[in-house]
Design a protein around this motif. Structure first.
Motif, mmCIF file in Angstrom:
data_model
loop_
_atom_site.group_PDB
_atom_site.id
_atom_site.type_symbol
_atom_site.label_atom_id
_atom_site.label_comp_id
_atom_site.label_asym_id
_atom_site.label_seq_id
_atom_site.Cartn_x
_atom_site.Cartn_y
_atom_site.Cartn_z
ATOM 1 N N GLU B 99 0.810 -1.204 0.000
ATOM 2 C CA GLU B 99 0.000 0.000 0.000
ATOM 3 C C GLU B 99 0.853 1.268 0.000
ATOM 4 O O GLU B 99 0.658 2.180 -0.795
ATOM 5 N N PRO B 112 -2.203 14.332 -0.070
ATOM 6 C CA PRO B 112 -2.522 13.524 1.111
ATOM 7 C C PRO B 112 -2.948 12.114 0.713
ATOM 8 O O PRO B 112 -3.736 11.930 -0.217
ATOM 9 N N ARG B 113 -2.385 11.123 1.396
ATOM 10 C CA ARG B 113 -2.699 9.732 1.102
ATOM 11 C C ARG B 113 -4.181 9.438 1.352
ATOM 12 O O ARG B 113 -4.778 8.621 0.683
ATOM 13 N N SER B 114 -4.734 10.139 2.375
ATOM 14 C CA SER B 114 -6.109 9.843 2.786
ATOM 15 C C SER B 114 -7.091 10.062 1.637
ATOM 16 O O SER B 114 -8.096 9.349 1.531
ATOM 17 N N ALA B 115 -6.807 11.033 0.763
ATOM 18 C CA ALA B 115 -7.717 11.314 -0.340
ATOM 19 C C ALA B 115 -7.666 10.219 -1.401
ATOM 20 O O ALA B 115 -8.499 10.194 -2.310
ATOM 21 N N ARG B 117 -7.332 6.769 -0.625
ATOM 22 C CA ARG B 117 -7.593 5.428 -0.068
ATOM 23 C C ARG B 117 -8.293 4.508 -1.070
ATOM 24 O O ARG B 117 -7.832 3.396 -1.330
ATOM 25 N N ASP B 118 -9.410 5.020 -1.617
ATOM 26 C CA ASP B 118 -10.209 4.192 -2.526
ATOM 27 C C ASP B 118 -9.431 3.852 -3.782
ATOM 28 O O ASP B 118 -9.479 2.733 -4.279
#
Ligand SMILES: Nc1ncnc2c1ncn2[C@@H]1O[C@H](COP(=O)(O)OP(=O)(O)O)[C@@H](O)[C@H]1O
Ligand SMILES: [Mg+2]
Lengths: 518, 256
Positions: B99, B112-115, B117-118
């Motif tokens: 990942e 940002p990695r969070s954006a 995720r999908d």
């Protein structure tokens, strides 16, 4: 498994032998007490130890933290800017080559409280960690770096995302060697005076009391602390980085390829030579050290050549050098020769190597020079003690370096002469001896500063001759000019020696189609 | 990064110095990849294919000539975050799990990695690494590492995609599967794609044009257009027209 069992067996045999020698007062009429006697004495002295151990630990730990923080920051800076590395070359070589004992009194003069100890401990850490950092950072996988660059990543991205992390095993390897060095630095600073507590202070204080078990107890405690520090970082390294490769002490200041014109190269080299002097001057001014105590570079020239007392200063210095230099050279060559012969012997009888190598590696972590009082106990106060101390501190690192060099010769290269019926001796002559030549030079580079350190400590503590003694005496006479002069001259000698070795090496090895090793 | 997704090479030359001798790796190479096109680059080993790609990514500088990604110079284009790349060597960071390795380009360009995720989960699924999200590269097979590096190339939804023999380490069966997937990804994203390959069938199956290079010095020998309609079904691999075109490319390669 069998290796470990053999190790344990050797240890038990050694201890039993030691007990026997001690019990029967066989060595130097009781100078080597039996282990059981030492342990009993340790127990009897147990109330004395905590303040001494704590003082040494405090200085070591602080110095370790400060020195390594600076070393890692410097390593990162050097990789980001090769010009900075070139500029710092003089400082790096000076720190690598300087015998800590030589600058210990100067530090005690100019700094107060714990600071001299912290500084000397930090200096002991700086070089190995800085070199390990530079090596680790520059050896990062080029293809991974390409990926980062392919997404527009710059130098800092490469550093942050790839290099710092991939340098971790190498950096931890550096810290492993730095840890016992910090302990050694702290103890040597204690020799320089200042403060009531510390294992070095305790050792010196007990030297006159004709109490061998006490001296041995202190020596073993110091060794134990240094060994534990080494082991802690070895375990940490294995755990975090899975790096279990044997770490050898770096024997050269790192350099990186850079594209400079001839003129720029010359200017950079001159600046690199000037930088240590400038730093020295700035430090004195910055710290506001009183004029009477402090000596700037100009002050030393004045003391040695211009002042009224210059003639006497010169003759005392020259007399000391005439004592120190020959024995340094002799000890250096003898240590190296022993190491070389033993390494060749190991090549002929590998089983010997397997049992010797762990011992040699362990002794590398011992603050050997700090244990000089033990050798004084065993060998008395004559020239022999100087020689043996010097041999003992140059022998082990040289042996490890040369033996590992010989071990790196690929097996097939050894087997070709054998296939043509060469005997062991011919094999040595054709393969092992030539192959070990670059490592012999590396060992020499490593041994030079140690030899000078060993001789000066022996002179200071035992024989009352030479440069080490001049330094110690000058402390007593508050002869500040001489204290500074000896410090500077000792560092210069070590640096010049080191540069001569490098110069020779660069002439000799290429002619034989070999390259230098780090 | 709206606008032009073309790639253009204008009279590009590049030489290297090896053991004191200078030799020409690329000699006067000119080529255009229109926006949304798929170009395959094929040629004997050592003819300068990887070098051409490295120049387009700004990893090396050409001696002469000009390279543009849209109107931007290579370094500007890569910094804008609209390019994706997979090299022949997966070059995964050994301390990052699958990942986190796929997310590496995001860390470089500062997104940002969070954006994502999908997006990352979708890609892991796409390259068949579901269940291995938390595995380290050392725990994966060569083929799995290669697939992770392809997912990494796609994570930013790049408008321009550079692939240097990305399927070289995969077995024939997996390679076919990945070819079909790549065609789908390309059709969805309309990314301008430059694929370096040594597989003739792969080039013909995927590309709009096959650019055949020759070596010593590295030059473009011929450009062969591939007329097959899209989407191309996997049956194409076994059709006579496909084989005929393969033969044309083979002749261009060896006769060149
Ligand atoms: N950094 C470099 N230094 C020297 N020679 C190189 C370098 N990169 C590539 N080459 C040489 O340039 C030629 C083309 O290499 P490359 O582009 O990798 O070929 P290809 O990818 O087509 O197999 C080869 O001969 C290779 O050895
Ligand atoms: Mg290639």
């Amino acid at each position: 498994m069998t290796l470990r069992a053999g190790w344990l067996r050797n240890l038990v045999i050694l201890l039993a032998l030691w007990e026997l020698l001690g019990r029967l007062h066989l060595v130097a009429s009781g100078a080597l007490p039996a282990p059981s006697v030492i342990l009993l004495k340790l127990w009897a002295d147990r109330a004395d130890y905590p303040p001494h151990v704590l003082a040494t630990l405090e200085a070591s730990i602080l110095g370790f933290l400060v020195g390594n923080a600076i070393a890692i920051a410097a390593g990162v800076l050097f990789v980001l800017s090769p010009v900075a590395l070139r500029l710092a070359r003089g400082v790096n070589i000076a720190i690598f080559a300087l015998p800590p004992i030589a600058i210990s009194p100067v530090l005690v003069l100019t700094l107060s409280g714990m600071t001299p100890r912290v500084v000397l401990a930090a200096l002991g850490c700086y070089f190995t960690t800085m070199t390990a950092t530079v090596l680790g950072l520059t050896q990062a996988d080029a293809r991974s770096l390409d990926v980062v660059r392919a997404y527009g990543g710059g130098r800092w991205s490469m550093m942050r995302l790839v290099q710092l992390r991939s340098a971790l095993p190498s950096m931890l390897g550096g810290l492993r060697i730095a840890a016992p060095n910090a302990v050694l630095g702290a103890i040597l600073a204690e020799f320089g005076g200042g403060g009531r507590f510390g294992l070095g202070t305790y050792l010196l204080g007990s030297l006159g009391r004709a109490d061998p078990p006490r001296l041995w107890g202190i020596g073993l405690t110091a060794t134990l602390i240094a060994g534990l520090a080494y082991a802690a970082f070895a375990i940490l390294g294995n755990h975090i980085a899975g790096a279990s490769r044997a770490v050898t002490i770096p024997a050269a200041a790192p350099s990186l390829p850079g594209r400079h014109s001839r003129l720029a190269s010359i200017l950079l080299a001159l600046a690199a030579i000037a930088l240590p002097l400038v730093l020295w001057w700035l430090l004195l001014k910055g710290l506001g050290v009183p004029e009477m105590i402090a000596r700037t570079p100009a002050g030393i020239i004045d003391y040695l050549f211009l002042a009224d007392s210059a003639g006497s200063a010169q003759s005392r210095l020259l007399a000391a050098l005439a004592e120190t230099l020959p024995i340094t050279l002799a000890g250096l060559l003898a240590g190296l020769a022993f190491a070389f012969m033993l390494a060749l012997l190991v090549d002929v009888a590998p089983a010997l190597g397997r049992s010797l190598m762990p011992v040699a590696l362990v002794t590398q972590t011992m603050p050997l020079v700090a244990l000089t009082p033990l050798l004084v106990l065993l060998l008395g106060r004559g020239t022999a003690v100087t020689l043996w101390i010097t041999i003992s501190v140059t022998f082990f690192p040289s042996f490890v370096t040369i033996a590992q060099g010989i071990m790196m010769v690929p097996r097939p290269a050894l087997e070709v002469p054998r296939a043509y019926g060469a005997g062991k001796l011919k094999e040595l002559r054709l393969v092992a001896i030539p192959a070990s030549l670059p490592y012999l030079f590396a060992a020499l580079r490593l041994a030079v500063p140690r030899a000078l350190l060993g001789v000066m400590i022996a002179e200071w503590l035992a024989t009352g001759k030479g440069l080490g003694n001049l330094l110690n005496q000058s402390r007593g006479y508050l002869d500040y000019g001489m204290i500074w002069t000896v410090a500077v001259v000792a560092v210069l000698i070590a640096v010049v020696f080191h540069q001569v070795v490098i110069f020779t090496e660069r002439r000799v090895l290429p002619r034989l189609g070999m390259t230098t090793v780090e | 990064m709206a606008g032009d997704r073309s790639i253009s090479f204008r009279n590009v030359s590049k030489s290297f110095v090896a053991r004191g001798e200078r030799f020409t790796a690329l000699d006067d190479v000119s080529m255009d990849c229109p926006p949304g096109s798929f170009t395959a680059l094929i040629g004997p080993s050592g003819c300068g294919k990887s070098t051409l790609l490295r120049l387009a990514l700004g990893l090396d500088q050409p001696d002469r000539g000009d390279i543009r990604i849209g109107r931007l110079a290579p370094r500007e284009a890569t910094a804008s975050g609209d390019t994706g790349v997979a090299f022949q060597d997966p070059a995964l960071l050994p301390w990052r799990n699958v990942e986190a390795n796929i997310a590496l380009p995001l860390d470089v360009i500062g997104k940002p990695r969070s954006a994502f995720r999908d997006r990352i989960a979708e890609l892991i699924d796409l390259v068949g690494l579901k269940g291995f999200e938390k595995s380290l590269p050392g725990e994966l097979s060569g083929g799995m590492r290669q697939r992770a590096s392809i997912a990494r190339a796609l994570v930013t939804r790049p408008g321009i995609l550079f692939l240097d023999e990305p399927f070289g380490a995969l077995d024939q069966i997996l390679r076919r599967q990945m070819n079909i997937e790549l065609q789908r990804i390309w059709a969805d994203s309309k990314a301008t794609t430059l694929l370096v390959t040594h597989g003739i069938d792969e080039a013909v199956f995927l590309a709009d044009r096959v650019v055949v290079m020759q070596s010593r010095p590295g030059r473009i020998a011929t450009v062969i257009d591939v007329p097959f309609a899209r989407p191309r079904p996997k049956e194409l691999f076994t059709s006579p027209a496909f084989h005929a075109l393969n033969d044309v490319v083979t002749t261009a390669l060896h006769g060149a």
